[in-house]
Scaffold this active site. Structure first.
Site: not given
Ligand code: CMP
Length: 145
Positions: A58, A86, A92, A103, A113, A116, A128
């Site tokens: 992704f 968090r 996530t 979220r 989502n 971050h 970061e």
């Molecule tokens: P975050 O944890 O902010 O940073 C990594 C991002 O990748 C996470 O939020 C999701 O928005 C995205 N993400 C994680 N897993 C997937 C997935 N399987 N498909 C699409 N997006 C993903």
């Protein structure tokens, strides 16, 4: 531990007008805002920020999405700020996030989502913060509760 964490309202959150609500939640919780920047992330910054996901299927979608519109980047400070943020963000996957979390209240889509926040891994938040903010963009003052 008294610490700082990096937080960002993602393009979907900005487009949906959620910046104010999200800032208010952290303020009300008692965290202190020490940096804030409304900005557009370019491709280089996106690829560096999400470097750990480089090999994931992704990754391209993730970079496209995060560069698709403005984000609101912030630094919040307080006791256990990384873990507190968090917890307040939820999981996530918004679909698995409890109501009451950011979220869980605002999202359903794993990619879009809303927000971050730095993970709890040692050094993540500092990395970061340094990536997004210059030292003189972080302002110190006393929070009064
Ligand atoms: P975050 O944890 O902010 O940073 C990594 C991002 O990748 C996470 O939020 C999701 O928005 C995205 N993400 C994680 N897993 C997937 C997935 N399987 N498909 C699409 N997006 C993903």
């Amino acid at each position: 531990e008294h610490e700082r964490t990096f937080v960002m309202v993602k393009p979907d959150g900005v487009q949906r007008g959620l910046v104010g609500d999200i800032v208010a939640r952290f303020e009300e919780r008692g965290l202190k805002l020490v940096g804030g920047k409304f900005m557009r992330i370019d491709r280089d910054l996106a690829e560096e920020h999400y470097g750990e996901h480089e090999d994931k299927p992704f990754f391209d979608d993730l970079v496209s999405f995060i560069t698709s519109g403005p984000v609101f980047a912030m630094v919040w400070e307080g006791q256990d700020a990384v873990a507190q943020v968090r917890t307040m963000m939820g999981e996530t996957d918004p679909a698995e996030s409890a109501p009451g979390t950011i979220r869980g209240d605002f999202g359903l889509d794993l990619g879009r989502n809303v927000i971050h926040g730095s993970d709890t891994e040692e050094g993540s938040a500092e990395r970061e913060i340094d990536l997004f903010f210059a030292a003189d963009e972080l302002l110190d003052y006393e929070r009064v509760d």
